[in-house]
Scaffold this active site. Structure first.
Site, PDB file in Angstrom:
ATOM      1  N   ASP A  75       0.237  -7.560   2.251  1.00  0.00           N
ATOM      2  CA  ASP A  75       0.596  -6.189   1.904  1.00  0.00           C
ATOM      3  C   ASP A  75       2.126  -6.026   1.817  1.00  0.00           C
ATOM      4  O   ASP A  75       2.748  -5.497   2.735  1.00  0.00           O
ATOM      5  CB  ASP A  75      -0.002  -5.296   3.004  1.00  0.00           C
ATOM      6  CG  ASP A  75       0.077  -3.830   2.673  1.00  0.00           C
ATOM      7  OD1 ASP A  75       0.537  -3.492   1.563  1.00  0.00           O
ATOM      8  OD2 ASP A  75      -0.308  -3.024   3.531  1.00  0.00           O
ATOM      9  N   HIS A 109       0.815  -1.220   0.000  1.00  0.00           N
ATOM     10  CA  HIS A 109       0.000   0.000   0.000  1.00  0.00           C
ATOM     11  C   HIS A 109       0.847   1.268   0.000  1.00  0.00           C
ATOM     12  O   HIS A 109       0.380   2.333  -0.382  1.00  0.00           O
ATOM     13  CB  HIS A 109      -1.019  -0.020   1.148  1.00  0.00           C
ATOM     14  CG  HIS A 109      -0.488   0.355   2.505  1.00  0.00           C
ATOM     15  ND1 HIS A 109      -0.198  -0.576   3.476  1.00  0.00           N
ATOM     16  CD2 HIS A 109      -0.198   1.552   3.048  1.00  0.00           C
ATOM     17  CE1 HIS A 109       0.226   0.042   4.564  1.00  0.00           C
ATOM     18  NE2 HIS A 109       0.248   1.332   4.331  1.00  0.00           N
ATOM     19  N   SER A 147       4.542   2.060   8.200  1.00  0.00           N
ATOM     20  CA  SER A 147       4.183   1.063   7.195  1.00  0.00           C
ATOM     21  C   SER A 147       5.375   0.693   6.338  1.00  0.00           C
ATOM     22  O   SER A 147       6.015   1.560   5.767  1.00  0.00           O
ATOM     23  CB  SER A 147       3.085   1.608   6.285  1.00  0.00           C
ATOM     24  OG  SER A 147       1.867   1.595   6.958  1.00  0.00           O
TER      25      SER A 147
END
Lengths: 434, 626
Positions: free
Chosen positions: B108, B69, B180
């Site tokens: 992810d 992402h 992230s």
């Protein structure tokens, strides 16, 4: 000249034409109605002009909210306040029938079998006001501008000054005092025509006069099929009448099935009236011609394999599915309905469906996704290996499970295209005594 | 395939909370200090246009792992699209542009590559199956845009289920947006996972286990995407305690659904069977996390490899064991579910008011549709041909199974058929529709607003971009198109992502055969190579087109050629891509910097994304219609 000036100028000219009749109301055919409404959790107070349609205190107003949303209804007749009851609402047509208890008979507008045509007549509009509980009337002459035949027939009348002065329900009469329509929305120049209202009002009055048949009003008349409009471009290409509706499903044991209607039929006429319009409009016209009423006959002309066939159908009470609630499991069950089969993606046409799962119950046990073991619209195939076909099967199987020694109950269910085994704890009768 | 996962996910609402910066206590212990010194140079910051994240270096020559992402720029039409500009910032603040080697949105994970001037320090992966709840861990990253932040905590749960493909680690080490893609280390500074989500509460961070990351990394190196394996088409569920008790089987995987006639069915699987062994290994699944692991092992088995199953079947009160072999095949892209965008492509015919969706078996299953053919309608706009034909879009989508009686097995055939119908300007296109349990036909009647107009499509760069989007739009207007390349040579269209294949387009003619007076308009496409010298051949006829007041539409770098072809264009408002804006200004052009610009017959676009190009073509259409 800017439009606003034109408007002001005209209103100056028009305003004096209104005669504000301040006299306390005499015996009249018109009442002032106030309705308190609970709509989506909010309270609203709505004012209408009502129109008496019987000598026993029956009143109609334009109304398209649900009957149950009305928290209070009252009206002013001959300057006296009365409590009123909403007897019936036809949301589609946008009228409601109210009743109050007058002292003695009232004067009223006769609802004729043939409506009065406003076309060649000057129209008088009468409205009321709730100011200080006065019953006031305003009158003016209007010109008929044109008809619109749609889902509900209405006509448009001329006036530039309707905005402030006329309540919904204001009564349109011809020069002989006959009812030609009621204003559907005070802010617009739209009058619901009696062409459409006559039969609906007569039907509502007849229904309210059927004493002791209160439950019947909850029965829904149905034919039991679904349809879609025929795309005009396609119809032209394939030589199919485009002013028709296509039957897409005929429910099992329905009046439509009994009457011989088949999937793929093109309905072209209803009670000998040819469907008109194109695309979505044909479907609207079709709906308008249906007039669902239990035991009422209806004739369809259909085109099937290039042949014209006439079918006679009779509206029946829509069957109510048998339902069952098992509190220990927190589950509610119901028989599968044709709607479930055709529109909810249920694979079986018959069987037992889970309709509700009580939060916090064993059936609502959730996994780590936060989802329950069982879901709404799961179809029960078997309980502890005994097959489930009827509601009675469910109660029998669950009693049997409670009487057995097993602490868990095994349900086989159908969901989407697949089947699933679900096991959950159940309190057995033996366990209760421990 | 895991029905529980795929189906139930829809109802699982997981909020990506935007957490405010928390004060994170820097580790005071010597262990933390040593660890930070050791791992700091292996962690990088990643910036894309509007946001950013973290990453970790896995090879000295510049391969970096981050979250999918972080680098994704997915749209509804192209969910696998990645950001055009990805900047990697090393611990010494040096910056590099990165290219994407492969990425997946679930799990992810992404693999990107930079070309460093020097060999880089790298992280070491730890076997995540050995990670235990309660062990100490450290997260390093760039939370909420802060530079290099180390936080610490413990692994709070090793089998947390979030509705994603695999279970994840949960940690109370502070993880915030910006973390992230960064690593979660054990006490020895080895990577146990890649940080991915911040949960809805405080001290809830989620980390994809390192073993999942390394498996995906291998897929990206090998295939450029996550090449999932499956045996179509069956669903499974775990045997939890109550179910085990009711069935008299302590553990295993139960098969809930097998599609009739599918490979799984032919191999011998039946609904109700219990999987006892997979590839010689006993299956002892009880929990959902264990089921996910079972599914993960299956999905990551090599495509074409053998699957051996031993099943327990109860039939007429008899129990028997069945064994069989079957081959794993490649799985279809996953449809959107819950908060997952999925991998399904959508295409739109704006002139028809029609959007259709790549349709996979699972999407049909979810709508209880057994029809093997067809593509789902994703949108149908009222008062456009699709709306008038009575078509219904998502969520209760109609399925188009035939166009003019030709069966439509997939999107590719659909696109080809539609292109043919539109190019032939068919007045009515007959569609066969499956709606729930009913099948019927209807007709699309395109309006062909530009019928009678002719357009020259000029390809003056290699690999023109937005080819499909532009040509689909132009074809559906009914305009006649002729494609020109320099020598009339065919040219390549590159695929939008590594899963899809590129293709070659034949040009109709060469530049020297272009007779401007034949055309009402020129569309000059931009390409991957944006050197301006590739366009010098078109200057001559551009000048002619401008002087003949033809509608000239130029995208990206091609706007500059208009200025070079005809100096009078300088007075007109134009725009161009960001890279070429300086040239435009140095040429004293009336450069406005807008996405799209229209000044009389001259249309220019930055061409920087799909939406801008779509708007550009719509402007062009309206101008040409006049």
């Amino acid at each position: 000249m800017k439009p606003i000036y034109i408007f002001l100028l005209i209103s100056l000219i028009v305003a004096p034409v209104f005669s504000k009749d301040k006299k306390k109301a005499e015996k009249t055919k018109i009442v002032h109605v106030e309705i308190n409404l609970d709509f989506k959790g909010k309270n609203y107070k709505l004012n209408y002009t009502g129109c008496l349609v019987s000598n026993k205190g029956h009143v109609i107003i334009p109304f398209s909210y649900e009957k149950k949303s009305v928290t209070d209804a009252r009206l002013w007749y001959s300057n006296n306040e009365h409590t009123a009851t909403v007897l019936d609402v036809n949301q589609k047509v946008n009228i409601a029938l109210l009743k109050f208890e007058p002292e003695g008979d009232t004067d009223y507008f006769k609802i004729l079998s043939q409506p009065v045509d406003p076309k060649n007549d000057q129209i008088t509009l009468t409205t009321t006001s709730s100011e200080e509980n006065y019953f006031n009337t305003y009158k003016d002459n209007f010109k008929f501008l044109g008809y619109y035949f749609g889902q509900v027939d209405f006509f448009v009348i001329s006036s530039l000054n309707l905005n402030e002065f006329f309540l919904s329900g204001s009564v349109a009469t011809d020069k002989n005092g006959n009812l030609v329509g009621i204003v559907s929305d005070g802010r617009m120049r739209i009058v619901l025509a009696m062409y459409d209202l006559n039969k609906h009002i007569n039907r509502m009055l007849a229904k309210s006069n059927q004493k002791g048949q209160k439950n019947n009003s909850e029965d829904t008349p149905y034919l039991g099929f679904s349809r879609t409009f025929v795309n005009k471009d396609y119809a032209e290409l394939k030589n199919i009448p485009y002013n028709s509706v296509l039957v897409t499903a005929v429910f099992k044991n329905s009046p439509a099935e009994k009457g011989g209607l088949k999937v793929g039929d093109y309905i072209t006429k209803v009670d000998q009236i040819a469907l008109q319009g194109a695309n979505q409009n044909v479907e609207r016209h079709f709906t308008k011609l249906l007039n669902p009423e239990i035991d009422e006959k209806i004739e369809f002309q259909v085109m099937r394999d290039s042949k014209t066939i006439n079918l006679k159908l009779v509206f029946e009470k829509k069957p109510k599915p048998k339902e069952l609630k098992i509190d220990e499991l927190g589950l509610s069950f119901s028989e599968i309905q044709p709607e479930n089969f055709y529109f909810d993606g249920i694979v079986q046409e018959e069987g037992i469906l889970i309709t509700k799962i009580e939060p916090g119950s064993p059936a609502a046990t959730s996994n780590e996704f936060g989802t329950t073991l069982l879901m709404r619209n799961d179809v029960i195939l078997s309980i502890n290996d005994s097959p489930i076909k009827t509601i009675e099967n469910v109660s029998e199987a669950i009693s049997a499970a409670k009487n057995s020694n097993k602490q868990v109950i095994l349900l086989k269910i159908a969901r989407d295209l697949g089947t699933k085994l679900v096991a959950m704890k159940i309190k057995t009768n033996g366990a209760k005594h421990e | 395939m895991n029905k529980k996962l795929l189906k139930l996910i829809t109802f699982f609402s997981f909020s990506f909370a935007i957490l405010f910066a928390q004060e994170s206590t820097p580790p005071q212990t010597e262990q933390g200090t040593t660890l930070f010194k050791k791992v700091d140079p292996t962690v990088v910051a990643i910036q894309i246009e509007k946001s950013g994240g973290s990453g970790m270096i896995i090879s000295a020559d510049g391969y970096i792992i981050t979250n999918g992402h972080v680098i994704s720029d997915g749209t509804k039409e192209n969910p696998l699209k990645v950001s055009k500009r990805i900047t990697v910032i090393l611990s010494d603040e040096t910056k590099y542009q990165a290219k994407v080697i492969g990425h997946s949105m679930d799990p992810d994970v992404a693999l990107i590559k930079i070309e460093p001037k020097h060999p880089l320090p790298t992280v070491t992966f730890f076997d995540s199956s050995k990670v235990q709840t309660g062990q100490k861990c450290y997260a390093l990253g760039m939370p909420v845009g802060l530079k290099r932040t180390l936080t610490s905590g413990i692994v709070s749960n090793t089998e947390r289920i979030l509705g994603t493909f695999t279970s994840v680690f949960q940690t109370d080490a502070a993880i915030n947006p910006g973390n992230s893609g960064g690593p979660l280390f054990n006490e020895n500074g080895e990577v146990i996972g890649i940080n991915t989500y911040a949960g809805g509460g405080q001290n809830l961070g989620f980390t994809i286990p390192s073993n999942v990351v390394t498996t995906l990394k291998d897929h990206f190196f090998k295939f450029g995407y996550f090449k999932k394996a499956t045996v179509p088409f069956f669903f499974t569920s775990n045997i939890y305690d109550e179910l085990g008790e009711a069935l008299g089987v302590p553990h295993g995987v139960i098969i809930e659904y097998v599609e009739l006639g599918s490979q799984a069915y032919q191999a011998g699987m039946r609904a109700g069977d219990i999987v006892l062994e997979k590839n010689g290994k006993a299956v002892t699944v009880r929990t959902l996390a264990q089921l996910l692991q079972f599914e993960w092992e299956m999905a990551t088995q090599e495509v074409d490899s053998n699957l051996h199953l031993k099943l327990l079947r109860k039939e007429n009160n008899e129990t028997k064991e069945i064994e069989f072999n079957t081959k794993m095949i490649e799985d279809e892209p996953s449809p959107a579910m819950g908060f997952q965008k999925g991998e399904i492509k959508e295409i739109n015919y704006y002139e028809l008011g029609l959007g259709v969706q790549q349709t996979v078996r699972l999407s049909k299953y979810m709508q209880s549709i057994t029809e093997p053919l067809g593509v789902f309608i994703s949108s149908s706009t009222p008062n456009f041909p699709a709306g008038r034909a009575g078509l219904i879009g998502a969520p209760n989508s109609d399925l188009i199974t035939h166009i003019n009686n030709t069966p439509i097995p997939n999107m590719q055939v659909f696109e080809e058929m539609m292109e043919k119908c539109l190019k032939e300007k068919q007045s009515k296109i007959v569609l066969k529709i499956v709606r729930g349990k009913f099948t019927f036909e209807t007709a699309l009647k395109p309006t062909y607003r530009l019928a009678g107009k002719s357009v020259a499509i000029i390809v003056s760069t290699s690999e023109p971009t937005y080819w499909n989007e532009i040509m689909r739009f132009v074809n559906s207007t009914g305009a006649t198109t002729k494609i020109f390349s320099k020598t009339g040579e065919p040219f390549k269209i590159s695929p939008p992502n590594s899963r899809e294949k590129g293709f070659t387009v034949k040009a109709h003619d060469s530049f020297d055969k272009l007779n401007i007076s034949e055309f009402d308009s020129l569309i000059i496409l931009d390409g991957n190579t944006t050197q301006l010298d590739t366009g010098k051949d078109i200057l001559k006829f551009l000048k002619e087109a401008i002087s003949l007041k033809k509608i000239v539409a130029a995208i990206g770098s091609r706007s500059i050629l208009l200025l070079e072809a005809e100096p009078s264009i300088k007075s007109k408002k134009i725009t161009t891509s960001a890279q070429h804006s300086e040239i435009a200004q140095s040429l004293n052009a009336n450069y406005t910097g807008k996405d799209n610009e229209m000044d009389e017959n001259i249309l220019t676009s930055t061409g920087s994304d799909e939406d801008i190009v779509k708007e550009f073509i719509a402007l062009w259409k309206n101008e040409l219609k006049k």
